[in-house]
Design an enzyme around this catalytic site. Structure first.
Site, PDB file in Angstrom:
ATOM      1  N   SER A  47      37.196  38.653  39.765  1.00 19.72           N
ATOM      2  CA  SER A  47      38.302  39.519  40.152  1.00 19.72           C
ATOM      3  C   SER A  47      37.761  40.885  40.554  1.00 19.72           C
ATOM      4  O   SER A  47      36.840  41.408  39.926  1.00 19.72           O
ATOM      5  CB  SER A  47      39.266  39.699  38.977  1.00 19.72           C
ATOM      6  OG  SER A  47      40.116  40.797  39.228  1.00 19.72           O
TER       7      SER A  47
ATOM      8  N   GLU B 275      49.201  40.637  48.592  1.00 19.30           N
ATOM      9  CA  GLU B 275      49.416  41.517  47.437  1.00 19.30           C
ATOM     10  C   GLU B 275      49.580  42.951  47.928  1.00 19.30           C
ATOM     11  O   GLU B 275      48.597  43.673  48.078  1.00 19.30           O
ATOM     12  CB  GLU B 275      48.235  41.428  46.451  1.00 19.30           C
ATOM     13  CG  GLU B 275      48.120  40.074  45.766  1.00 19.30           C
ATOM     14  CD  GLU B 275      47.197  40.081  44.541  1.00 19.30           C
ATOM     15  OE1 GLU B 275      46.548  41.116  44.289  1.00 19.30           O
ATOM     16  OE2 GLU B 275      47.146  39.055  43.860  1.00 19.30           O
TER      17      GLU B 275
ATOM     18  N   LEU C  54      42.111  35.264  38.094  1.00 18.54           N
ATOM     19  CA  LEU C  54      40.784  34.764  38.462  1.00 18.54           C
ATOM     20  C   LEU C  54      39.885  34.773  37.226  1.00 18.54           C
ATOM     21  O   LEU C  54      40.081  35.572  36.323  1.00 18.54           O
ATOM     22  CB  LEU C  54      40.179  35.656  39.547  1.00 18.54           C
ATOM     23  CG  LEU C  54      40.902  35.598  40.907  1.00 18.54           C
ATOM     24  CD1 LEU C  54      40.676  36.859  41.705  1.00 18.54           C
ATOM     25  CD2 LEU C  54      40.448  34.369  41.683  1.00 18.54           C
TER      26      LEU C  54
ATOM     27  N   HIS D  92      47.774  45.670  45.595  1.00 14.99           N
ATOM     28  CA  HIS D  92      46.356  45.720  45.201  1.00 14.99           C
ATOM     29  C   HIS D  92      45.522  46.496  46.227  1.00 14.99           C
ATOM     30  O   HIS D  92      45.341  46.053  47.356  1.00 14.99           O
ATOM     31  CB  HIS D  92      45.819  44.289  45.050  1.00 14.99           C
ATOM     32  CG  HIS D  92      44.380  44.221  44.621  1.00 14.99           C
ATOM     33  ND1 HIS D  92      43.978  43.772  43.384  1.00 14.99           N
ATOM     34  CD2 HIS D  92      43.246  44.553  45.286  1.00 14.99           C
ATOM     35  CE1 HIS D  92      42.658  43.825  43.309  1.00 14.99           C
ATOM     36  NE2 HIS D  92      42.181  44.298  44.455  1.00 14.99           N
TER      37      HIS D  92
ATOM     38  N   HIS E  40      39.174  43.517  39.988  1.00 17.23           N
ATOM     39  CA  HIS E  40      39.478  44.444  38.896  1.00 17.23           C
ATOM     40  C   HIS E  40      38.285  44.620  37.966  1.00 17.23           C
ATOM     41  O   HIS E  40      38.231  45.565  37.192  1.00 17.23           O
ATOM     42  CB  HIS E  40      40.703  43.972  38.114  1.00 17.23           C
ATOM     43  CG  HIS E  40      41.979  44.174  38.867  1.00 17.23           C
ATOM     44  ND1 HIS E  40      42.623  45.384  38.918  1.00 17.23           N
ATOM     45  CD2 HIS E  40      42.702  43.335  39.645  1.00 17.23           C
ATOM     46  CE1 HIS E  40      43.705  45.282  39.671  1.00 17.23           C
ATOM     47  NE2 HIS E  40      43.771  44.044  40.132  1.00 17.23           N
TER      48      HIS E  40
HETATM   49 ZN    ZN Z   1      45.111  43.463  41.600  1.00 11.54          ZN
END
Ligand code: ZN
Length: 281
Positions: A148, A200, A143, A203, A150
């Site tokens: 994101s 995911e 992204l 995540h 993150h």
């Molecule tokens: Zn991730």
């Protein structure tokens, strides 16, 4: 005959105990208005609080704000006291110190269930790192900077050293238990339409309790949970013997809200249009 009677009684008894246990695990009630019996005080809230806290939504519509990234981001490897119960894919991984400690506590609980091969493969990424990743991997795999999770310092990718997360005991344990520790699987298999992101299993995102418990109980994606809070406005939640009151307030400019005078509470923005106040009763 007597034996069968006893057996039947035992089965019914176990059934009743487990049913009441499951029923009481997360009890969610909606409230028309806040509990008026507790002494409340005014809290002035500035509009910027909308973009800060453990419940901020980050997706392709709502980016993380650089100025409100958590201030306790650390290099995990350089902090011996954080390296507990997991390994790192590389020594440069960063994450919020507080979230790392919460993750560590969670994986130590997994270890008690015999699940112990956790690896953190990605943690906090600053905006420049995210931009580089986006350019290198392309839009299908990464992204753009700010979009994101993150970039928040609240999310991490967790792997297993024995198998792919989808099949590994570590992945199964996370899917089943992470919510009890304040974490959610942010991109579940059955929510790709809502999140816009593929499944995911690695995540995870910290939102804190009791939010992770409600998300689990109602089978929500974070997007759906924040919509739900906005619609219901006030919730009373009973989880694990503890009571919580959750309230949503729309914020457009500096506003005054009511918070209890003598109880612990937490305020988080939703990164859209309001704040969520969680009172620990
Ligand atoms: Zn991730």
């Amino acid at each position: 005959m007597k034996k069968w009677g006893c057996l039947l009684f035992l089965i019914l008894g176990i059934g009743f105990v487990s049913l009441s246990f499951f029923q009481k695990e997360v009890d969610i009630k909606t409230l028309k208005q806040l509990d008026k019996s507790t002494k409340m005080v005014d809290l002035r809230i500035s509009a910027e609080i909308v973009f800060q806290g453990n419940l901020v939504l980050v997706n392709n519509e709502y980016p993380a704000r650089k100025e409100y990234i958590r201030s306790d981001i650390v290099h995990i490897f350089q902090n011996d006291h954080l390296m507990n119960g997991f390994s790192l894919l590389n020594n440069s991984i960063q994450l919020s110190e507080d979230i790392t400690q919460k993750f560590s506590k969670m994986v130590l609980a997994a270890e008690n269930n015999g699940v112990k091969n956790f690896i953190i493969s990605s943690g906090y990424r600053n905006f420049d790192e995210q931009e580089t990743l986006y350019k290198e991997m392309g839009a299908d795999y990464a992204l753009p900077a700010g979009f994101s999770e993150h970039n928040l310092g609240l999310s991490l990718d967790v792997g297993s050293s024995v198998a792919k997360m989808e099949k590994a005991p570590e992945g199964k344990w996370i899917e089943k238990n992470a919510w009890k520790h304040g974490f959610i699987l942010r991109y579940p298999k059955d929510k790709t339409q809502v999140t816009g992101i593929q499944y995911e299993p690695w995540h995870i995102r910290y939102v804190g309790l009791p939010h992770s418990a409600i998300i689990h109980e109602k089978n929500f994606a974070l997007e759906e949970y924040l919509d739900y809070l906005k619609t219901e406005k006030n919730l009373l939640v009973d989880f694990n013997g503890k009571k919580y009151q959750i309230s949503y307030y729309p914020i457009t400019e500096q506003t005054t809200i009511q918070v209890p005078a003598k109880q612990e509470y937490d305020v988080s923005g939703n990164n859209i249009d309001g704040v969520i106040v969680t009172v620990y009763q």
